[in-house]
Design an enzyme around this catalytic site. Sequence first.
Site, mmCIF file in Angstrom:
data_model
loop_
_atom_site.group_PDB
_atom_site.id
_atom_site.type_symbol
_atom_site.label_atom_id
_atom_site.label_comp_id
_atom_site.label_asym_id
_atom_site.label_seq_id
_atom_site.Cartn_x
_atom_site.Cartn_y
_atom_site.Cartn_z
ATOM 1 N N CYS B 80 0.807 -1.219 0.000
ATOM 2 C CA CYS B 80 0.000 0.000 0.000
ATOM 3 C C CYS B 80 0.840 1.268 0.000
ATOM 4 C CB CYS B 80 -0.931 0.010 1.204
ATOM 5 S SG CYS B 80 -1.895 -1.499 1.329
ATOM 6 N N CYS B 198 -14.176 -0.106 6.551
ATOM 7 C CA CYS B 198 -13.135 -0.615 5.661
ATOM 8 C C CYS B 198 -13.150 0.195 4.379
ATOM 9 C CB CYS B 198 -13.386 -2.078 5.303
ATOM 10 S SG CYS B 198 -13.588 -3.160 6.722
ATOM 11 N N HIS B 320 -9.028 3.013 -2.295
ATOM 12 C CA HIS B 320 -7.621 2.663 -2.095
ATOM 13 C C HIS B 320 -7.104 1.760 -3.211
ATOM 14 C CE1 HIS B 320 -3.868 1.690 -0.356
ATOM 15 N NE2 HIS B 320 -4.213 0.624 0.340
#
Lengths: 138, 370
Positions: B80, B198, B320
């Site tokens: 990430c 989330c 993301h």
Amino acid sequence: MGTVYIKEGLYEIGENNEVYLLGSECSRCGERVFPARPICPRCGARDLRQVRLSREGEIYTYTTIRQAPPNWQGPVPYTIVVVKLDDSTVVETHLAEPVPEKVEIGARVEVVLEKLHDRGEDELFVHKFRLKEQEVTE
Amino acid sequence: MKNVVIAGVGMHKCGRYPQKSYAEMALEACINALDHAMVSWRRVSALYAAHVQQGVSAGEAVVELLGQTGIPVYNVENACASGSTAIHQAYFAISQGLFDIVLVVGFEKMKKGVIGGTFDELNISEQLGLNVMPALYAKKANRHMKLYGTTPQQLAMVAVKNHKNGVLNPYAHYQKEVTIEEVLSSRLIADPLTLLQCCPTSDGAAAAVLCCEEAADQIGVGSKKVFVKGSSVLTSVYGHSEEELTRRAARVAYEMAGIEPRDVDLAEVHDAFTIGEILHYEALGFCPEGEGGRFVAEGRADINGDVAVNPSGGLQSRGHPLGMTGVAQVCEAVWQLRGEAGPRQVPNAQVALTHTQGFGGVCSVHVLTK
């Protein structure tokens, strides 16, 4: 239908059928780690010996996984715990049944060997932690 | 060591685009960044491409659409923290005089569902089903709640704040407010984290043009210059927590930039899961350890708060796309510092921080200033 393990050499069974995790202990700094490995993760020494780790420890933290990744072959949900064994080794794995409503940080557990899920024709057995009978203290 | 400027930034809106390839999305972000910088692709000396699961030579595939000028292309992966790592590498290359103008692009197309695992099937943790991203953070949440009394409502407030900010960000995947009630009653994924705590899986791309100050002057960036003053990429030290890793990475960036946490006006941090943002307030020095829940509950991380945390809507609402995020955070920081953030503008933004952390214990922090 046979019993299979993640890999050889992870466990040893004692005289009374109790399960021991086999880890490495560093000859230089004393650090214990599971699973065993050739280099000490703390000091970098290469002289590690195989040891039986403590059978009991304390829950450091936990969670219950309710959505598993696509390749997971076992039942869902499942509860996992991070345990600090009495000899300071940190081990993470499943909590064995019965799983309580609320898992308590600090609860005492012991190592057991139990089925994780089927693997083809065989049964995959892994180390898990079972909660010990205890007085509930605040 | 030369001063490094971000001359322009651009993005492709996050969402689901089953008909678009990663290269097409990355191209759009690159064109937007080059236009923002008023620089031609032909002037760019190197491309850094951040992506995690797109496969071989993804950077080269983007260059095929931009124009094959023969320049160096570097594909960068650090989970990430890939996008931030690419910015970090571009920064050092320019500051050492290797290149004058570079383009950094981060992109990802993602499947639905939880991310579990590293594809290393022989790994024990993998076989035990331990490497499930929401679980990694859920374990931190349970411990934080036990040690400091952090409440489910405080966790949910991170999602509420960031979804509210995302409504004002045209590049965010989700642009809809949510209530604490809705967040806490959504489906449990890994106790105590619910679905709305989330970040979503999204497709997206973001790009930034970095250059040395002389090149920035030649291009005519002028008073819009944003400087990269601090940049770090570090990994975990054995036996130490990920929070300690963030502290160390932030310390490096703060020291390079000569600033303290209280100097930061806005911070784009890694809120992949709500508990993450609470931990980051503490590790980045915005509040003392254990106080993160109260920090967000008191509005101190709002756009008009002590430090605007994730004014873009963060990973929670922007999404993301793994390789994109670190670069998208830089885009937001640049828009904010240039006063171009529109309705989500942080007043008087002079100093911005970006922070990402990745599976395996990797963290990257940047400090950008006017």
